[in-house]
Design an enzyme around this catalytic site. Structure first.
Site, PDB file in Angstrom:
ATOM      1  N   TYR A  48       0.845  -1.180   0.000  1.00 17.95           N
ATOM      2  CA  TYR A  48       0.000   0.000   0.000  1.00 17.95           C
ATOM      3  C   TYR A  48       0.887   1.238   0.000  1.00 17.95           C
ATOM      4  O   TYR A  48       1.866   1.300   0.760  1.00 17.95           O
ATOM      5  CB  TYR A  48      -0.901  -0.002   1.232  1.00 17.95           C
ATOM      6  CG  TYR A  48      -1.819   1.195   1.341  1.00 17.95           C
ATOM      7  CD1 TYR A  48      -2.838   1.388   0.418  1.00 17.95           C
ATOM      8  CD2 TYR A  48      -1.664   2.133   2.362  1.00 17.95           C
ATOM      9  CE1 TYR A  48      -3.677   2.486   0.505  1.00 17.95           C
ATOM     10  CE2 TYR A  48      -2.503   3.230   2.463  1.00 17.95           C
ATOM     11  CZ  TYR A  48      -3.507   3.404   1.528  1.00 17.95           C
ATOM     12  OH  TYR A  48      -4.334   4.491   1.615  1.00 17.95           O
ATOM     13  N   ASP A  62      -0.477  15.633   6.727  1.00 16.26           N
ATOM     14  CA  ASP A  62      -1.326  14.978   5.736  1.00 16.26           C
ATOM     15  C   ASP A  62      -2.567  15.827   5.472  1.00 16.26           C
ATOM     16  O   ASP A  62      -3.677  15.484   5.873  1.00 16.26           O
ATOM     17  CB  ASP A  62      -1.716  13.585   6.245  1.00 16.26           C
ATOM     18  CG  ASP A  62      -2.536  12.798   5.237  1.00 16.26           C
ATOM     19  OD1 ASP A  62      -2.473  13.128   4.035  1.00 16.26           O
ATOM     20  OD2 ASP A  62      -3.251  11.863   5.661  1.00 16.26           O
ATOM     21  N   ASP A  89      -2.925   5.557  -2.630  1.00 17.76           N
ATOM     22  CA  ASP A  89      -3.778   6.617  -2.099  1.00 17.76           C
ATOM     23  C   ASP A  89      -3.540   7.879  -2.925  1.00 17.76           C
ATOM     24  O   ASP A  89      -2.443   8.430  -2.939  1.00 17.76           O
ATOM     25  CB  ASP A  89      -3.387   6.836  -0.632  1.00 17.76           C
ATOM     26  CG  ASP A  89      -4.083   7.998   0.034  1.00 17.76           C
ATOM     27  OD1 ASP A  89      -4.957   8.617  -0.585  1.00 17.76           O
ATOM     28  OD2 ASP A  89      -3.744   8.274   1.212  1.00 17.76           O
ATOM     29  N   ASP A  91      -5.551  10.632  -2.525  1.00 18.78           N
ATOM     30  CA  ASP A  91      -6.279  11.696  -1.824  1.00 18.78           C
ATOM     31  C   ASP A  91      -7.555  12.057  -2.598  1.00 18.78           C
ATOM     32  O   ASP A  91      -8.328  11.179  -2.945  1.00 18.78           O
ATOM     33  CB  ASP A  91      -5.377  12.912  -1.610  1.00 18.78           C
ATOM     34  CG  ASP A  91      -4.292  12.656  -0.569  1.00 18.78           C
ATOM     35  OD1 ASP A  91      -4.449  11.712   0.233  1.00 18.78           O
ATOM     36  OD2 ASP A  91      -3.291  13.390  -0.565  1.00 18.78           O
ATOM     37  N   HIS A 116      -7.233   4.583  -4.847  1.00 16.23           N
ATOM     38  CA  HIS A 116      -8.491   4.984  -4.206  1.00 16.23           C
ATOM     39  C   HIS A 116      -8.542   6.500  -4.108  1.00 16.23           C
ATOM     40  O   HIS A 116      -7.545   7.170  -3.865  1.00 16.23           O
ATOM     41  CB  HIS A 116      -8.704   4.304  -2.855  1.00 16.23           C
ATOM     42  CG  HIS A 116      -7.783   4.698  -1.750  1.00 16.23           C
ATOM     43  ND1 HIS A 116      -7.842   5.911  -1.114  1.00 16.23           N
ATOM     44  CD2 HIS A 116      -6.783   4.012  -1.140  1.00 16.23           C
ATOM     45  CE1 HIS A 116      -6.933   5.963  -0.159  1.00 16.23           C
ATOM     46  NE2 HIS A 116      -6.264   4.821  -0.160  1.00 16.23           N
ATOM     47  N   GLU A 118     -10.910   9.820  -2.583  1.00 13.02           N
ATOM     48  CA  GLU A 118     -11.803  10.074  -1.456  1.00 13.02           C
ATOM     49  C   GLU A 118     -12.742  11.240  -1.702  1.00 13.02           C
ATOM     50  O   GLU A 118     -12.605  11.985  -2.680  1.00 13.02           O
ATOM     51  CB  GLU A 118     -10.979  10.311  -0.189  1.00 13.02           C
ATOM     52  CG  GLU A 118     -10.096  11.534  -0.237  1.00 13.02           C
ATOM     53  CD  GLU A 118      -9.036  11.510   0.856  1.00 13.02           C
ATOM     54  OE1 GLU A 118      -8.993  12.477   1.641  1.00 13.02           O
ATOM     55  OE2 GLU A 118      -8.257  10.536   0.914  1.00 13.02           O
ATOM     56  N   CYS A 126      -6.226  13.829   7.713  1.00 15.21           N
ATOM     57  CA  CYS A 126      -6.198  12.406   8.046  1.00 15.21           C
ATOM     58  C   CYS A 126      -7.602  11.928   8.378  1.00 15.21           C
ATOM     59  O   CYS A 126      -8.354  12.597   9.097  1.00 15.21           O
ATOM     60  CB  CYS A 126      -5.261  12.173   9.224  1.00 15.21           C
ATOM     61  SG  CYS A 126      -5.348  10.487   9.899  1.00 15.21           S
ATOM     62  N   ARG A 161     -13.000   5.845  -1.612  1.00 14.40           N
ATOM     63  CA  ARG A 161     -12.956   5.987  -0.154  1.00 14.40           C
ATOM     64  C   ARG A 161     -13.980   7.039   0.257  1.00 14.40           C
ATOM     65  O   ARG A 161     -14.071   8.102  -0.363  1.00 14.40           O
ATOM     66  CB  ARG A 161     -11.565   6.418   0.295  1.00 14.40           C
ATOM     67  CG  ARG A 161     -11.523   6.903   1.745  1.00 14.40           C
ATOM     68  CD  ARG A 161     -10.136   7.282   2.187  1.00 14.40           C
ATOM     69  NE  ARG A 161     -10.160   8.350   3.174  1.00 14.40           N
ATOM     70  CZ  ARG A 161      -9.100   8.806   3.825  1.00 14.40           C
ATOM     71  NH1 ARG A 161      -7.919   8.280   3.599  1.00 14.40           N
ATOM     72  NH2 ARG A 161      -9.220   9.791   4.684  1.00 14.40           N
ATOM     73  N   GLU A 191     -13.847   4.673   5.556  1.00  9.43           N
ATOM     74  CA  GLU A 191     -12.843   5.156   6.507  1.00  9.43           C
ATOM     75  C   GLU A 191     -13.428   5.339   7.898  1.00  9.43           C
ATOM     76  O   GLU A 191     -14.584   5.743   8.071  1.00  9.43           O
ATOM     77  CB  GLU A 191     -12.253   6.473   6.005  1.00  9.43           C
ATOM     78  CG  GLU A 191     -11.198   7.106   6.918  1.00  9.43           C
ATOM     79  CD  GLU A 191      -9.957   6.262   7.077  1.00  9.43           C
ATOM     80  OE1 GLU A 191     -10.075   5.112   7.551  1.00  9.43           O
ATOM     81  OE2 GLU A 191      -8.853   6.749   6.762  1.00  9.43           O
ATOM     82  N   ASN A 213      -9.063  -0.183   7.150  1.00 15.57           N
ATOM     83  CA  ASN A 213      -7.840   0.559   7.450  1.00 15.57           C
ATOM     84  C   ASN A 213      -7.485   0.350   8.919  1.00 15.57           C
ATOM     85  O   ASN A 213      -8.125   0.906   9.809  1.00 15.57           O
ATOM     86  CB  ASN A 213      -8.066   2.046   7.161  1.00 15.57           C
ATOM     87  CG  ASN A 213      -6.842   2.892   7.459  1.00 15.57           C
ATOM     88  OD1 ASN A 213      -5.757   2.371   7.718  1.00 15.57           O
ATOM     89  ND2 ASN A 213      -7.018   4.204   7.431  1.00 15.57           N
TER      90      ASN A 213
END
Length: 299
Positions: A48, A62, A89, A91, A116, A118, A126, A161, A191, A213
């Site tokens: 990942y 983040d 990821d 974002d 993924h 989001e 985060c 996500r 999430e 996760n």
């Protein structure tokens, strides 16, 4: 030697096949190419590539400060060094739907097996912190549709996500997940689930693979692989765990060096030079040039 033998396309197809089998796949977070090799060596199913890890590696929080170029570069570095599939990821996709489309193509070129995207607003944060905000249904759906439409390889997995659980509650989050699946998402990353029962509720509501996760110090309890398998989870990530372990060890090493003036007391906790050389296949390079590996490493 050098890079993985399998092509990115072959890794995507194999990832699809294993995900379709219904087995639970384990994807620890790789913070660099060397840790990805270690994940493969120890028998895990994939690697990942975490946005939080890349941000931290750059000394940044983040909150969406990394760039597409930085994410694609790190993905390329990691994906080419392992036979395992890499889930990445991205974002919020680095902008509007057209930017999302470019993000998908850049990550596909970089060797990702899946990405993924989001549904947070920018600047994101985060997923296990309070104060998150999510975009409206239309914007979330547009991001997913843009991602699906943009890929060239149909085996590139497009995962959505959603951070809705922590913003509007589980029931509304499940409605969001259904909308994302209808938009073309082939897997769902719910999430910050707070219990196994919540994962089970998601499993009952949607018919695509779901991801758990298991990040430390967050909203979710650290459930075991067996517990998650029992409620129908298909893929588990530990996104920041190896970085946290490595930084914890680095901190202890610096404290020891400061206090004792030497690290001789910690050598038993270090990766041995011989193990490092084996991991990077030092000996294999001698097939090209015998002068590269013409020595013995003492244990």
């Amino acid at each position: 030697m050098l890079y993985a033998r399998s092509t990115a396309a072959a890794k995507r197809a194999a990832f699809r096949e294993r995900l379709a089998s219904g087995e639970l796949l384990r994807f620890p977070g790789a913070f660099n190419a060397l840790s990805a090799r270690l994940i493969e060596q120890r028998g895990f199913d994939g690697v990942y590539v975490s946005g939080a890890v890349l941000s931290a590696d750059l000394g940044l929080p983040d909150i969406g400060l990394t760039t597409l170029t930085e994410v694609a570069t790190r993905t390329h570095q990691i994906a080419r060094m392992t036979e395992l599939p890499a889930l990445v990821d991205v974002d919020t996709g680095f902008g509007e739907p057209m930017n999302v489309a470019r993000t998908v193509q850049e990550l596909e070129d970089a060797g990702a097996a899946g990405i993924h995207i989001e549904d947070q607003v920018n600047p994101k944060r985060c997923g296990h912190l309070d104060g998150k905000e999510i975009v409206d249904d239309e914007t979330a759906v547009k991001r997913v549709r843009a991602a699906v439409d943009a890929r060239c390889d149909p085996n590139l997995l497009i995962m959505a996500r959603t951070d809705a659980r922590g913003v509007v509650g589980l029931e509304a989050a499940i409605d969001r997940m259904k909308a994302l699946v209808d938009a073309g998402a082939e897997a769902i990353f719910p999430e910050a689930m707070t219990s196994l029962e919540e994962f089970a509720a998601v499993r009952a509501a949607i018919d695509v693979p779901i991801l758990a996760n298991m990040t430390e110090f967050g909203k979710s309890e650290l459930f075991t692989v067996a517990q998650l398998r029992d409620v129908g989870v298909n893929l588990v990530i530990w996104p920041v765990s190896l970085l946290r372990l490595a930084m914890g060890a680095a901190l202890r090493g610096l404290d020891e060096l400061d206090a004792a003036g030497s690290l001789s007391g910690l050598t038993g906790q270090m990766q041995h030079r011989a193990d490092l050389y084996e991991l990077i296949d030092y000996e294999g390079y001698s097939a090209f040039d015998a002068s590269v590996f013409n020595f013995n490493v003492q244990r």
